[in-house]
Design an enzyme around this catalytic site. Structure first.
Site, PDB file in Angstrom:
ATOM      1  N   TYR A  65       5.193  38.792   3.849  1.00 34.47           N
ATOM      2  CA  TYR A  65       5.240  38.980   5.301  1.00 34.47           C
ATOM      3  C   TYR A  65       4.028  38.339   5.973  1.00 34.47           C
ATOM      4  CZ  TYR A  65       6.195  41.409   9.691  1.00 34.47           C
ATOM      5  OH  TYR A  65       6.479  41.714  10.989  1.00 34.47           O
ATOM      6  N   TYR A  99      10.294  34.272  13.585  1.00 34.74           N
ATOM      7  CA  TYR A  99       9.792  35.641  13.433  1.00 34.74           C
ATOM      8  C   TYR A  99      10.881  36.594  13.907  1.00 34.74           C
ATOM      9  CZ  TYR A  99       7.000  39.819  13.526  1.00 34.74           C
ATOM     10  OH  TYR A  99       6.540  41.087  13.292  1.00 34.74           O
TER      11      TYR A  99
END
Length: 386
Positions: free
Chosen positions: A289, A339
């Protein structure tokens, strides 16, 4: 979340996504439907067979809206995961638990966002009042980047990491996005000079240390391992799953604890590896991440790829590039593909183990996918099926 009953009992058999852009004309529900239908088509499963759903608490499209629009069957399991980016892998883990325990047979997880063209959540000061942000926003920690910037500065100070280490993360993600026609940063190279001379967003984090602002949606389909063999695509087994909310971390970043640099990744990792037949040395490719570059060294340490304080040095000598020690975020990640609260990391992990990634790691059979560091988090360990 991890348990022996989950190990290799279920598989991801379908993935789908919309286009990614700074602005898409469709609303979030329409984008969600498009991604879910694409994932079901990829799996060769009819919408009416779906009986389980998992999503984020931040998802604006609820179960009823999606079920009506797509045409699901009777739902016997549905749940939501909190903490935004920290919940990505947990949505799939929830489905794996439901299916492995016999509560459902076909599960769908998804994320739909209009972050690129929508309002920034931190601008809604009224909604911030009941949260811990009431104690930090008045003193200048207005956005997530401001909170992570403080964490980054401490990390750089304590361990001697440098902006070059952060650049290594940004560069690896951008290089992979340059190979991915679906990425927002496709065919847009990044150089060290561009990085070092870019404007500050919240010092020491510059423009290229921050994820993209994206409109788009993704989804995946999970079924039992036996059924997975009859689906259209090569199954990707969910080998292990974990969530992590350690005792001293309760929010975006909690500075009032014994050690802010040992975050939720450490708790999730202990649980993940405990229930896996694999170790960090067995991981062929990782999707870590990357809402901010600084989260990657912290996660590399937390998940056991290097020692405490060694995450920055780990990025040196092309370690995160294809052919390096740990090829990373091979679709471009949140920094350079899109994102969408980390869901694209899950779908990219599936692509790698199917052998269909635009930046394919030769012979990859295992992939670690992680959710947000610095918040209650989750992780998946995926394995290529037969």
């Amino acid at each position: 979340m991890a348990a022996a009953g989950i190990k290799d009992a279920t598989a991801v058999v379908g993935i789908g996504q919309t286009a990614f852009a700074r602005h898409l004309p469709e609303d979030e529900r329409t984008l969600a439907c498009r991604a879910v239908l694409a994932a079901l088509d990829d799996a060769g499963i009819a919408p009416g067979e779906v009986d389980a759903l998992a999503s984020y608490t931040m998802e604006e499209t609820d179960e009823v809206e999606l079920a009506k629009a797509v045409g699901f069957g009777d739902l016997t399991w549905f749940g939501r995961i909190g903490y935004g980016g920290g919940g990505s892998c947990a949505t799939v883990a929830q489905l794996a638990a439901a299916i492995a325990s016999g509560q459902a047979s076909v599960g769908v997880a998804w994320r739909s966002r209009k972050r690129g063209s929508g309002a920034r959540p931190w601008t809604d000061t009224v909604r911030q009042l009941p949260t811990p942000a009431q104690w930090t926003r008045p003193f200048g920690l207005l956005r997530p980047v401001d909170e992570i910037a403080m964490l980054t500065r401490r990390y750089l100070h304590e361990y001697g990491a440098t902006r070059d280490h952060l650049f290594n993360v940004a560069l690896a993600c951008r290089n992979r996005a340059n190979q991915n026609p679906d990425a927002m940063m496709y065919d847009r190279p990044l150089t060290r000079e561009m990085y070092m001379t870019s404007r500050w967003i919240s010092e020491p984090l510059c423009l290229f240390d921050n994820c993209l602002e994206t409109d788009g949606a993704l989804a995946c389909v999970v079924v039992g391992a036996e059924r997975a063999r009859d689906c259209r695509r090569r199954p990707v087994l969910i080998h292990a799953a974990a969530q992590g909310l350690p005792a001293q971390h309760h929010g975006m970043v909690n500075y009032w604890n014994d050690d802010p640099l040992t975050g939720p990744a450490w708790a999730a990792a202990r649980h993940l590896w405990k229930h896996a037949d694999l170790t960090p040395e067995d991981v062929d490719v990782a999707q870590i991440y990357d809402a901010f570059t600084a989260l990657v060294p912290l996660s590399l340490e937390g998940y056991g790829f290097c020692g405490r304080g060694e995450g920055g040095a780990f990025t040196e000598q092309g370690a995160l590039e294809t052919g390096g020690r740990l090829p990373l975020n091979t679709g471009g990640g949140g920094l350079s593909e899109a994102y969408v609260h980390g869901f694209n990391l899950i779908t990219e992990g599936v692509k790698q183990l199917r052998g269909t990634s635009t930046a394919q790691v030769p012979g990859a059979t295992t992939c670690l996918v992680t959710a947000g560091e610095g918040v209650p988090t989750s992780a998946l360990l995926l394995r290529a099926g037969d």
